[in-house]
Motif scaffolding. Structure first.
Motif, short mmCIF file in Angstrom:
data_model
loop_
_atom_site.label_atom_id
_atom_site.label_comp_id
_atom_site.label_asym_id
_atom_site.label_seq_id
_atom_site.Cartn_x
_atom_site.Cartn_y
_atom_site.Cartn_z
N ALA A 1 0.91 -1.45 -0.04
CA ALA A 1 -0.16 -0.02 -0.04
C ALA A 1 0.88 1.43 -0.17
CB ALA A 1 -0.97 -0.24 1.20
N LEU A 2 1.99 1.31 0.80
CA LEU A 2 2.73 2.29 0.75
C LEU A 2 3.60 2.45 -0.23
CD1 LEU A 2 3.89 4.81 2.41
CD2 LEU A 2 5.51 3.44 3.67
N ASP A 3 3.76 1.53 -1.03
CA ASP A 3 4.79 1.51 -2.06
C ASP A 3 3.88 2.00 -3.17
OD1 ASP A 3 6.69 0.95 -4.13
OD2 ASP A 3 5.98 -0.79 -4.58
N VAL A 4 2.53 1.73 -3.42
CA VAL A 4 1.45 2.29 -4.49
C VAL A 4 1.55 3.88 -4.15
CG1 VAL A 4 -0.90 2.44 -5.03
CG2 VAL A 4 0.26 0.00 -4.82
N ALA A 5 1.25 4.32 -2.89
CA ALA A 5 1.27 5.59 -2.66
C ALA A 5 2.36 6.35 -2.82
CB ALA A 5 0.88 5.73 -1.05
N ALA A 6 3.55 6.00 -2.60
CA ALA A 6 4.80 6.50 -2.93
C ALA A 6 4.94 6.86 -4.52
CB ALA A 6 5.75 5.78 -2.34
N ARG A 7 4.66 5.59 -5.25
CA ARG A 7 5.01 5.68 -6.63
C ARG A 7 4.05 6.69 -7.39
NH1 ARG A 7 5.51 -0.75 -7.93
NH2 ARG A 7 5.15 0.05 -10.01
N LEU A 8 2.67 6.69 -6.87
CA LEU A 8 1.97 7.85 -7.65
C LEU A 8 2.50 9.08 -7.24
CD1 LEU A 8 -1.62 5.94 -6.51
CD2 LEU A 8 -0.63 6.45 -8.86
N THR A 9 2.79 9.42 -5.84
CA THR A 9 3.69 10.53 -5.62
C THR A 9 4.57 10.90 -6.55
OG1 THR A 9 2.80 10.44 -3.18
CG2 THR A 9 4.44 11.98 -3.72
N ALA A 10 5.52 9.99 -6.65
CA ALA A 10 6.54 10.16 -7.63
C ALA A 10 6.37 10.35 -9.06
CB ALA A 10 7.56 8.94 -7.58
N ASP A 11 4.88 9.97 -9.36
CA ASP A 11 4.62 10.22 -10.89
C ASP A 11 3.95 11.24 -10.96
OD1 ASP A 11 5.83 7.90 -11.63
OD2 ASP A 11 3.84 6.51 -11.42
#
Length: 436
Positions: free
Chosen positions: A333-343
């Motif tokens: 879940a945190l990985d998804v949130a972090a990757r969307l933020t980075a995008d």
């Protein structure tokens, strides 16, 4: 009995308090001053249901104490090793520096009266090596793997489904000594398996490998289901009725994470290579790949829906790797949130317990303190952790522009969200389009 526990993280702290609760005098040893201060004052440095109460109670009895002084273990009859074995940087192998350091630090204080019981998850062969290293002290080694589930750690320590002892040849003395430690637990009739070092080490890692395989299997079926229009949850219900398969761990979603399964299956493969059995565990690399693809898929789904709406605003509900925990290690879940933020998307994250720990790991993530705050301006909602709060919320009451929800854990009542006007996307299931 007088007991010591080396390492007061998640495993060691819970084991210390649990052993005190059955009447032993326990000292926990760690090198982290902040952790020791919190534990000594009866406050856990992590969230685990029921643990704060147990810890406070046991510290108050005077039977449980914590220190950074290894000399305090000198009169302990049994010393448990509960330090971490993280993945080595740049390698799949387990990092044994903390286990090795613990043994070295103990050597001046152990003797013929001492049983060292390893609980950490280690590569097969570790126990035998450590036993030879302490042989000159007269102390004995036994491997007693842990099988804790985060969210159920206190229960799993005091009411385990099995106890496993890995011993050296003919070492009945160590068996009898550990039996005394666990007397109140053994008296409940729990299964106890006495075996050799290597088998005891393999029990833990093979159990984790099997669970990881089962999770990735159903997620692979979800990939197929999405292509052909099938429903993976109904599929899981059907095959789960076969008693040879069973329904547990057949919940399709974002996949596994945390501090155990991912690094343990990788370390298991690394050890298999070292002992010349590479092909035996090659399937675990595919298990790992399936697991990581689920994260990619949810990121892609969220980006697709946001781009179609011409929006950047998304709420990610859940940051811990599983509910009833604040652990964000390798959290999908945190990985998804972090990757969307980075995008470049505007992500607002929320978790009932893991907001603070997630913020330390991902300081650039906008973490809100309530579900309502997280969804207030979101056009897409992603559910990343299956907390009860997310299952129980009435979507009709959400003050949010969002009309798309991506259920990354297949945890929501799809009909209720659909009736509230949402497009409901659940992994491995047919999308419910919003009502006209």
């Amino acid at each position: 009995m007088k007991i010591a526990v080396i390492g007061c993280g998640y495993l060691g702290a819970v084991h210390s308090a649990a052993m005190s609760s059955v009447g032993h005098e326990v000292v926990g040893v760690d090198v982290d001053p902040r952790k020791l201060e919190m534990l000594s004052s009866g406050h856990a440095p992590f969230y685990e249901p029921g643990f704060d109460e147990l810890l406070t109670e046991q510290v108050a009895t005077g039977r449980l104490s914590f220190t950074d002084d290894f000399s305090k273990v000198a009169d302990a009859e049994v010393i448990f090793i509960g330090v971490g074995t993280p993945q080595t940087e740049g390698s799949n192998a387990a990092d044994l520096r903390y286990v090795n350091s613990a043994i070295e630090s103990l050597k001046p204080y152990i003797g013929a009266h001492t049983l060292i019981a390893g609980k950490s998850t280690v590569p097969v062969g570790t126990a035998a090596r450590l036993a030879s290293e302490i042989e000159s002290t007269g102390a004995r080694m036994l491997w007693n793997p842990e099988f804790l589930r985060e969210g159920f750690a206190v229960q799993d320590t005091l009411r385990p489904d099995r106890l496993v002892y890995g011993i050296g040849d003919g070492d009945t003395t160590s068996v009898a000594q550990l039996d005394e430690v666990y007397r109140s637990i053994l008296d409940t009739g729990v299964d106890r398996i006495v075996t050799d070092f290597a088998t005891a080490e393999l029990v833990k890692v093979s159990a984790n490998a099997f669970l990881a395989t089962k999770i990735s299997f159903i997620n692979a079926m979800a990939e197929i289901a999405e292509q052909v229009g099938a429903d993976v949850t109904e599929l899981a219900d059907a095959i789960g009725l076969d008693e040879r398969i069973g329904r547990k761990f057949l919940n399709s979603g974002l996949g596994f994470g945390g501090g155990c399964l991912p690094k343990d299956i990788r370390a298991f493969q690394a050890r298999a290579e070292e002992v010349g059995a590479t092909e035996s565990l090659q399937f675990l690399s595919e298990v790992d790949k399936v697991n990581l693809r689920r994260r990619d898929h949810v990121v892609d789904l969220a980006a697709r829906e946001l781009d179609a709406l011409g929006s950047k605003r998304v709420a990610v509900l859940g940051l811990a790797f599983k509910p009833n925990s604040d652990d964000v290690r390798d959290s999908a879940a945190l990985d998804v949130a972090a990757r969307l933020t980075a995008d470049g998307y505007e992500v607002r994250g929320y978790d009932p317990k893991a907001g603070e720990t997630a913020g330390r790991v991902q300081p650039d993530l906008d973490i809100r303190s309530t579900l309502a705050e997280a969804v207030a301006e979101a056009d897409v909602i992603v559910v990343g952790t299956e907390w009860a709060e997310f299952k129980e919320v009435d979507p009709a009451t959400l003050e949010s522009p969002a009309k798309v929800v991506i259920d990354g854990r297949n945890t929501l009542d799809r009909k209720r969200w659909h009736d509230a006007g949402f497009k409901v996307i659940a992994l491995g299931r047919r999308t419910l389009e919003p009502k006209a």
